[in-house]
Design a protein around this motif. Structure first.
Motif, PDB file in Angstrom:
ATOM      1  N   MET A 239       0.836  -1.188   0.000  1.00  0.00           N
ATOM      2  CA  MET A 239       0.000   0.000   0.000  1.00  0.00           C
ATOM      3  C   MET A 239       0.872   1.239   0.000  1.00  0.00           C
ATOM      4  O   MET A 239       0.647   2.149  -0.796  1.00  0.00           O
ATOM      5  CB  MET A 239      -0.953  -0.028   1.215  1.00  0.00           C
ATOM      6  CG  MET A 239      -1.837   1.183   1.361  1.00  0.00           C
ATOM      7  SD  MET A 239      -1.097   2.614   2.163  1.00  0.00           S
ATOM      8  CE  MET A 239      -1.072   2.098   3.848  1.00  0.00           C
TER       9      MET A 239
ATOM     10  N   ALA B  14      -6.545   3.713   0.091  1.00  0.00           N
ATOM     11  CA  ALA B  14      -5.900   3.615   1.410  1.00  0.00           C
ATOM     12  C   ALA B  14      -6.341   4.744   2.337  1.00  0.00           C
ATOM     13  O   ALA B  14      -5.516   5.416   2.960  1.00  0.00           O
ATOM     14  CB  ALA B  14      -4.387   3.569   1.255  1.00  0.00           C
TER      15      ALA B  14
ATOM     16  N   CYS C 269      -7.514   4.894   5.262  1.00  0.00           N
ATOM     17  CA  CYS C 269      -7.162   4.860   6.700  1.00  0.00           C
ATOM     18  C   CYS C 269      -5.659   4.884   6.933  1.00  0.00           C
ATOM     19  O   CYS C 269      -5.209   4.853   8.083  1.00  0.00           O
ATOM     20  CB  CYS C 269      -7.800   3.663   7.382  1.00  0.00           C
ATOM     21  SG  CYS C 269      -6.995   2.076   7.034  1.00  0.00           S
ATOM     22  N   GLY C 270      -4.894   4.925   5.863  1.00  0.00           N
ATOM     23  CA  GLY C 270      -3.447   5.000   6.008  1.00  0.00           C
ATOM     24  C   GLY C 270      -2.801   3.737   6.542  1.00  0.00           C
ATOM     25  O   GLY C 270      -1.693   3.780   7.075  1.00  0.00           O
ATOM     26  N   GLY C 271      -3.482   2.638   6.430  1.00  0.00           N
ATOM     27  CA  GLY C 271      -2.902   1.368   6.860  1.00  0.00           C
ATOM     28  C   GLY C 271      -3.351   0.888   8.220  1.00  0.00           C
ATOM     29  O   GLY C 271      -2.789  -0.062   8.756  1.00  0.00           O
TER      30      GLY C 271
ATOM     31  N   MET D 253      -6.072  -0.506   8.820  1.00  0.00           N
ATOM     32  CA  MET D 253      -6.974  -1.633   8.549  1.00  0.00           C
ATOM     33  C   MET D 253      -8.409  -1.358   9.008  1.00  0.00           C
ATOM     34  O   MET D 253      -9.042  -2.183   9.662  1.00  0.00           O
ATOM     35  CB  MET D 253      -6.435  -2.940   9.141  1.00  0.00           C
ATOM     36  CG  MET D 253      -6.963  -4.136   8.370  1.00  0.00           C
ATOM     37  SD  MET D 253      -6.059  -5.685   8.522  1.00  0.00           S
ATOM     38  CE  MET D 253      -5.855  -5.889  10.252  1.00  0.00           C
ATOM     39  N   THR D 254      -8.890  -0.183   8.660  1.00  0.00           N
ATOM     40  CA  THR D 254     -10.269   0.162   8.987  1.00  0.00           C
ATOM     41  C   THR D 254     -11.058   0.630   7.773  1.00  0.00           C
ATOM     42  O   THR D 254     -12.187   1.104   7.925  1.00  0.00           O
ATOM     43  CB  THR D 254     -10.317   1.270  10.058  1.00  0.00           C
ATOM     44  OG1 THR D 254      -9.623   2.423   9.564  1.00  0.00           O
ATOM     45  CG2 THR D 254      -9.705   0.807  11.372  1.00  0.00           C
ATOM     46  N   CYS D 255     -10.492   0.520   6.557  1.00  0.00           N
ATOM     47  CA  CYS D 255     -11.218   1.071   5.409  1.00  0.00           C
ATOM     48  C   CYS D 255     -11.425   0.081   4.257  1.00  0.00           C
ATOM     49  O   CYS D 255     -12.383   0.219   3.519  1.00  0.00           O
ATOM     50  CB  CYS D 255     -10.498   2.314   4.877  1.00  0.00           C
ATOM     51  SG  CYS D 255      -8.946   1.989   4.019  1.00  0.00           S
ATOM     52  N   ALA D 256     -10.528  -0.834   4.068  1.00  0.00           N
ATOM     53  CA  ALA D 256     -10.584  -1.816   2.970  1.00  0.00           C
ATOM     54  C   ALA D 256     -10.477  -1.178   1.590  1.00  0.00           C
ATOM     55  O   ALA D 256     -10.834  -1.799   0.592  1.00  0.00           O
ATOM     56  CB  ALA D 256     -11.833  -2.694   3.063  1.00  0.00           C
TER      57      ALA D 256
ATOM     58  N   CYS E 208      -7.729  -0.461   0.171  1.00  0.00           N
ATOM     59  CA  CYS E 208      -6.414  -0.850  -0.375  1.00  0.00           C
ATOM     60  C   CYS E 208      -6.482  -2.273  -0.916  1.00  0.00           C
ATOM     61  O   CYS E 208      -5.463  -2.929  -1.093  1.00  0.00           O
ATOM     62  CB  CYS E 208      -5.337  -0.740   0.698  1.00  0.00           C
ATOM     63  SG  CYS E 208      -5.600  -1.865   2.089  1.00  0.00           S
TER      64      CYS E 208
ATOM     65  N   LEU F 162      -5.641  -7.130   1.704  1.00  0.00           N
ATOM     66  CA  LEU F 162      -5.520  -5.701   1.948  1.00  0.00           C
ATOM     67  C   LEU F 162      -4.040  -5.374   1.778  1.00  0.00           C
ATOM     68  O   LEU F 162      -3.189  -5.900   2.502  1.00  0.00           O
ATOM     69  CB  LEU F 162      -6.004  -5.347   3.347  1.00  0.00           C
ATOM     70  CG  LEU F 162      -7.475  -5.637   3.606  1.00  0.00           C
ATOM     71  CD1 LEU F 162      -7.824  -5.307   5.052  1.00  0.00           C
ATOM     72  CD2 LEU F 162      -8.368  -4.855   2.654  1.00  0.00           C
TER      73      LEU F 162
ATOM     74  N   CYS G 194      -2.278  -3.016   2.575  1.00  0.00           N
ATOM     75  CA  CYS G 194      -1.578  -2.436   3.735  1.00  0.00           C
ATOM     76  C   CYS G 194      -1.051  -3.514   4.673  1.00  0.00           C
ATOM     77  O   CYS G 194      -0.240  -3.213   5.554  1.00  0.00           O
ATOM     78  CB  CYS G 194      -2.469  -1.462   4.488  1.00  0.00           C
ATOM     79  SG  CYS G 194      -3.891  -2.190   5.334  1.00  0.00           S
TER      80      CYS G 194
HETATM   81  S1  FES Z   1      -5.297   1.187   4.025  1.00  0.00           S
HETATM   82 FE1  FES Z   1      -7.186   1.018   5.076  1.00  0.00          FE
HETATM   83  S2  FES Z   1      -7.462  -1.103   5.270  1.00  0.00           S
HETATM   84 FE2  FES Z   1      -5.601  -0.948   4.206  1.00  0.00          FE
END
Ligand code: FES
Length: 83
Positions: free
Chosen positions: A1, A14, A16-18, A20-23, A25, A61, A63
């Motif tokens: 990511m 991306a 949420c910047g990694g 893992m709250t947005c999906a 990526c 994902l 990220c």
């Molecule tokens: S950047 Fe948000 S879940 Fe991977």
């Protein structure tokens, strides 16, 4: 990511910047790399249920993918949408 966003790759939002709250990526990992990555952990599996495009067995994902020499040549496909 991080590699994709640093290179301004369209299709990796991306949001949420990694964290893992947005999906947003979401990627489809090609073989042989999909097998090399091992299975996603339970938290990643849970988030993969929220991808905009349908998840597939090789969905990940991005990220959660840690790049290293073992992944040299890694190719992924982008889903048609992240939203
Ligand atoms: S950047 Fe948000 S879940 Fe991977």
């Amino acid at each position: 990511m991080d590699a994709a966003t640093s290179a301004n790759v369209d299709g990796i939002a991306a949001d949420c910047g990694g964290l893992m709250t947005c999906a947003t990526c979401h990627v489809y990992v090609d073989e042989p790399f999909a097998s090399q990555l091992g299975a996603p952990d339970a938290e990643e599996v849970a988030m993969l249920a929220f991808t905009a495009a349908p998840s597939q067995p090789n969905s990940r994902l991005s990220c959660q993918i840690t790049l290293g020499l073992d992944l040299n040549g890694l190719t992924v496909k982008l889903p048609p949408t992240q939203y």
